[in-house]
Design a protein around this motif. Structure first.
Motif, mmCIF file in Angstrom:
data_model
loop_
_atom_site.group_PDB
_atom_site.id
_atom_site.type_symbol
_atom_site.label_atom_id
_atom_site.label_comp_id
_atom_site.label_asym_id
_atom_site.label_seq_id
_atom_site.Cartn_x
_atom_site.Cartn_y
_atom_site.Cartn_z
ATOM 1 N N MET A 122 0.841 -1.194 0.000
ATOM 2 C CA MET A 122 0.000 0.000 0.000
ATOM 3 C C MET A 122 0.880 1.249 0.000
ATOM 4 O O MET A 122 1.924 1.279 0.666
ATOM 5 C CB MET A 122 -0.911 0.004 1.218
ATOM 6 C CG MET A 122 -1.814 -1.212 1.321
ATOM 7 S SD MET A 122 -3.096 -1.276 0.048
ATOM 8 C CE MET A 122 -4.220 -0.035 0.651
ATOM 9 N N PHE A 123 0.426 2.286 -0.719
ATOM 10 C CA PHE A 123 1.178 3.539 -0.785
ATOM 11 C C PHE A 123 0.322 4.667 -0.235
ATOM 12 O O PHE A 123 -0.891 4.727 -0.457
ATOM 13 C CB PHE A 123 1.593 3.830 -2.230
ATOM 14 C CG PHE A 123 2.658 2.898 -2.744
ATOM 15 C CD1 PHE A 123 3.997 3.225 -2.638
ATOM 16 C CD2 PHE A 123 2.309 1.681 -3.321
ATOM 17 C CE1 PHE A 123 4.972 2.362 -3.101
ATOM 18 C CE2 PHE A 123 3.281 0.814 -3.785
ATOM 19 C CZ PHE A 123 4.621 1.156 -3.666
ATOM 20 N N ASP A 124 0.984 5.581 0.467
ATOM 21 C CA ASP A 124 0.310 6.661 1.183
ATOM 22 C C ASP A 124 0.297 7.929 0.335
ATOM 23 O O ASP A 124 1.316 8.325 -0.229
ATOM 24 C CB ASP A 124 1.038 6.920 2.503
ATOM 25 C CG ASP A 124 0.208 7.742 3.469
ATOM 26 O OD1 ASP A 124 -0.658 8.501 3.000
ATOM 27 O OD2 ASP A 124 0.432 7.601 4.687
ATOM 28 N N THR A 125 -0.893 8.573 0.249
ATOM 29 C CA THR A 125 -1.008 9.814 -0.519
ATOM 30 C C THR A 125 -1.252 11.028 0.379
ATOM 31 O O THR A 125 -1.507 12.133 -0.124
ATOM 32 C CB THR A 125 -2.160 9.702 -1.537
ATOM 33 O OG1 THR A 125 -3.409 9.590 -0.839
ATOM 34 C CG2 THR A 125 -1.968 8.512 -2.455
ATOM 35 N N HIS A 126 -1.193 10.848 1.696
ATOM 36 C CA HIS A 126 -1.489 11.966 2.591
ATOM 37 C C HIS A 126 -0.525 13.136 2.381
ATOM 38 O O HIS A 126 -0.923 14.302 2.424
ATOM 39 C CB HIS A 126 -1.442 11.503 4.056
ATOM 40 C CG HIS A 126 -2.615 10.656 4.448
ATOM 41 N ND1 HIS A 126 -2.564 9.285 4.462
ATOM 42 C CD2 HIS A 126 -3.880 10.989 4.825
ATOM 43 C CE1 HIS A 126 -3.743 8.797 4.847
ATOM 44 N NE2 HIS A 126 -4.556 9.816 5.068
ATOM 45 N N GLU A 127 0.735 12.809 2.167
ATOM 46 C CA GLU A 127 1.724 13.873 1.969
ATOM 47 C C GLU A 127 1.466 14.631 0.673
ATOM 48 O O GLU A 127 1.725 15.832 0.583
ATOM 49 C CB GLU A 127 3.134 13.271 1.964
ATOM 50 C CG GLU A 127 4.246 14.309 1.875
ATOM 51 C CD GLU A 127 5.637 13.690 1.951
ATOM 52 O OE1 GLU A 127 6.587 14.334 1.499
ATOM 53 O OE2 GLU A 127 5.761 12.553 2.465
ATOM 54 N N LEU A 128 0.950 13.935 -0.317
ATOM 55 C CA LEU A 128 0.658 14.563 -1.608
ATOM 56 C C LEU A 128 -0.502 15.544 -1.483
ATOM 57 O O LEU A 128 -0.494 16.632 -2.087
ATOM 58 C CB LEU A 128 0.320 13.487 -2.642
ATOM 59 C CG LEU A 128 0.015 13.953 -4.067
ATOM 60 C CD1 LEU A 128 1.258 14.569 -4.701
ATOM 61 C CD2 LEU A 128 -0.484 12.777 -4.906
ATOM 62 N N GLY A 129 -1.518 15.174 -0.693
ATOM 63 C CA GLY A 129 -2.683 16.040 -0.543
ATOM 64 C C GLY A 129 -3.613 15.940 -1.736
ATOM 65 O O GLY A 129 -3.382 15.180 -2.686
ATOM 66 N N ARG A 130 -4.673 16.726 -1.701
ATOM 67 C CA ARG A 130 -5.669 16.697 -2.763
ATOM 68 C C ARG A 130 -5.669 17.982 -3.577
ATOM 69 O O ARG A 130 -6.657 18.343 -4.205
ATOM 70 C CB ARG A 130 -7.054 16.438 -2.170
ATOM 71 C CG ARG A 130 -7.168 15.055 -1.559
ATOM 72 C CD ARG A 130 -8.551 14.745 -1.049
ATOM 73 N NE ARG A 130 -9.549 14.743 -2.102
ATOM 74 C CZ ARG A 130 -10.754 14.152 -1.978
ATOM 75 N NH1 ARG A 130 -11.074 13.521 -0.843
ATOM 76 N NH2 ARG A 130 -11.625 14.210 -2.951
ATOM 77 N N ARG A 131 -4.546 18.666 -3.611
ATOM 78 C CA ARG A 131 -4.433 19.888 -4.408
ATOM 79 C C ARG A 131 -4.032 19.510 -5.825
ATOM 80 O O ARG A 131 -2.935 18.996 -6.046
ATOM 81 C CB ARG A 131 -3.404 20.831 -3.795
ATOM 82 C CG ARG A 131 -3.238 22.155 -4.562
ATOM 83 C CD ARG A 131 -2.372 23.123 -3.772
ATOM 84 N NE ARG A 131 -1.075 22.538 -3.466
ATOM 85 C CZ ARG A 131 -0.025 22.580 -4.307
ATOM 86 N NH1 ARG A 131 -0.138 23.155 -5.485
ATOM 87 N NH2 ARG A 131 1.127 22.044 -3.940
ATOM 88 N N PRO A 132 -4.909 19.726 -6.821
ATOM 89 C CA PRO A 132 -4.582 19.353 -8.204
ATOM 90 C C PRO A 132 -3.270 19.983 -8.657
ATOM 91 O O PRO A 132 -3.006 21.166 -8.421
ATOM 92 C CB PRO A 132 -5.771 19.906 -9.002
ATOM 93 C CG PRO A 132 -6.893 19.926 -8.025
ATOM 94 C CD PRO A 132 -6.259 20.294 -6.698
ATOM 95 N N GLY A 133 -2.432 19.150 -9.282
ATOM 96 C CA GLY A 133 -1.139 19.625 -9.770
ATOM 97 C C GLY A 133 0.014 19.269 -8.864
ATOM 98 O O GLY A 133 1.180 19.353 -9.281
ATOM 99 N N SER A 158 -1.480 14.581 -8.241
ATOM 100 C CA SER A 158 -2.824 14.823 -7.738
ATOM 101 C C SER A 158 -3.646 15.522 -8.815
ATOM 102 O O SER A 158 -3.226 16.542 -9.379
ATOM 103 C CB SER A 158 -2.765 15.701 -6.474
ATOM 104 O OG SER A 158 -4.070 15.961 -5.993
ATOM 105 N N VAL A 159 -4.809 14.952 -9.105
ATOM 106 C CA VAL A 159 -5.735 15.548 -10.074
ATOM 107 C C VAL A 159 -7.096 15.687 -9.392
ATOM 108 O O VAL A 159 -7.285 15.285 -8.240
ATOM 109 C CB VAL A 159 -5.839 14.688 -11.355
ATOM 110 C CG1 VAL A 159 -4.516 14.668 -12.089
ATOM 111 C CG2 VAL A 159 -6.269 13.273 -11.025
ATOM 112 N N MET A 160 -8.049 16.242 -10.109
ATOM 113 C CA MET A 160 -9.351 16.529 -9.505
ATOM 114 C C MET A 160 -10.017 15.275 -8.927
ATOM 115 O O MET A 160 -10.521 15.281 -7.808
ATOM 116 C CB MET A 160 -10.268 17.165 -10.551
ATOM 117 C CG MET A 160 -9.885 18.579 -10.919
ATOM 118 S SD MET A 160 -10.161 19.751 -9.567
ATOM 119 C CE MET A 160 -11.949 19.722 -9.452
ATOM 120 N N GLU A 161 -10.012 14.191 -9.710
ATOM 121 C CA GLU A 161 -10.762 12.998 -9.306
ATOM 122 C C GLU A 161 -9.959 11.989 -8.511
ATOM 123 O O GLU A 161 -10.500 10.982 -8.049
ATOM 124 C CB GLU A 161 -11.385 12.309 -10.525
ATOM 125 C CG GLU A 161 -10.379 11.802 -11.543
ATOM 126 C CD GLU A 161 -10.053 12.827 -12.618
ATOM 127 O OE1 GLU A 161 -9.748 12.406 -13.753
ATOM 128 O OE2 GLU A 161 -10.105 14.042 -12.317
#
Length: 204
Positions: free
Chosen positions: A1-12, A49-52
């Protein structure tokens, strides 16, 4: 499993990772060639990170092992598999908008992969990419001559290997000749026994 919390949900937003994982079981073509379970698989990942959701682009490198389909010798081949997959947010529609009232009984699209609690599972994507990158008919070398159809010898070890071709018709005649020779031997043996008995009578 890979974590996306650091990436966040901000597109781009972008994140690059170079992890190394252990290959899971059945990572290849069953009984033909694949990456052994537990073998190291080096990954180069780009998370965007993208919109969807999160678009994951990457490359997997490993050493595949199997056997040559022609001569059955063990082989090893370096493997490089490229992949790209979208992992969607479960609370977003296909336009990236947050769903106001998600239906509990709605069935998810079977082809859609989701991010759950900020985590995504890359294994099914890697498995598909590896299978597509592996050769369906692996060979130890492009010109491998394979095995002798008569005795199973590896022809690459003995380029001059061959068997004398015997015409079926001649084989039948050779068998007949052998039978005649056996008959002649029996006849000579019988004559020898007759001569011995005659000599014994004369002595008496």
């Amino acid at each position: 499993m890979f974590d996306t919390h650091e990436l966040g949900r901000r597109p781009g937003a972008l994140q690059r990772l170079t992890p190394e994982i252990d290959a899971p079981g059945d990572f290849g073509l069953q009984g033909v060639i694949g990456v052994p379970e537990g073998a190291p698989v080096k990954l180069r990942l780009r998370l965007e990170s993208v919109m969807e959701g999160v678009l994951v682009t990457g490359t997997a490198r490993a050493l595949a092992k199997g056997e040559c389909v022609r001569c059955l010798e063990p082989i090893e081949q370096p493997l490089e598999a490229d992949f790209q997959e979208m992992f969607s947010y479960p609370d977003a529609d296909d336009r990236g908008r947050v769903k106001a009232e998600p239906a509990d009984d709605a069935e998810d699209d079977e082809d859609t992969l989701f991010i759950e609690d900020g985590l995504f599972d890359l294994e099914p994507v890697l498995r598909d990419a590896v299978v597509l990158a592996l050769p369906m008919q692996p060979v130890c070398q492009d010109d491998c001559p394979g095995l002798c159809s008569e005795c199973g010898a590896r022809l690459a070890d003995d380029p001059d290997h061959h068997h004398e071709a015997v015409d079926i018709r001649w084989a039948a005649l050779q068998g007949l000749a052998g039978s005649l020779e056996d008959g002649e031997k029996d006849e000579l043996s019988g004559e020898a026994h007759t001569s011995e008995r005659a000599a014994e009578k004369q002595e008496k």
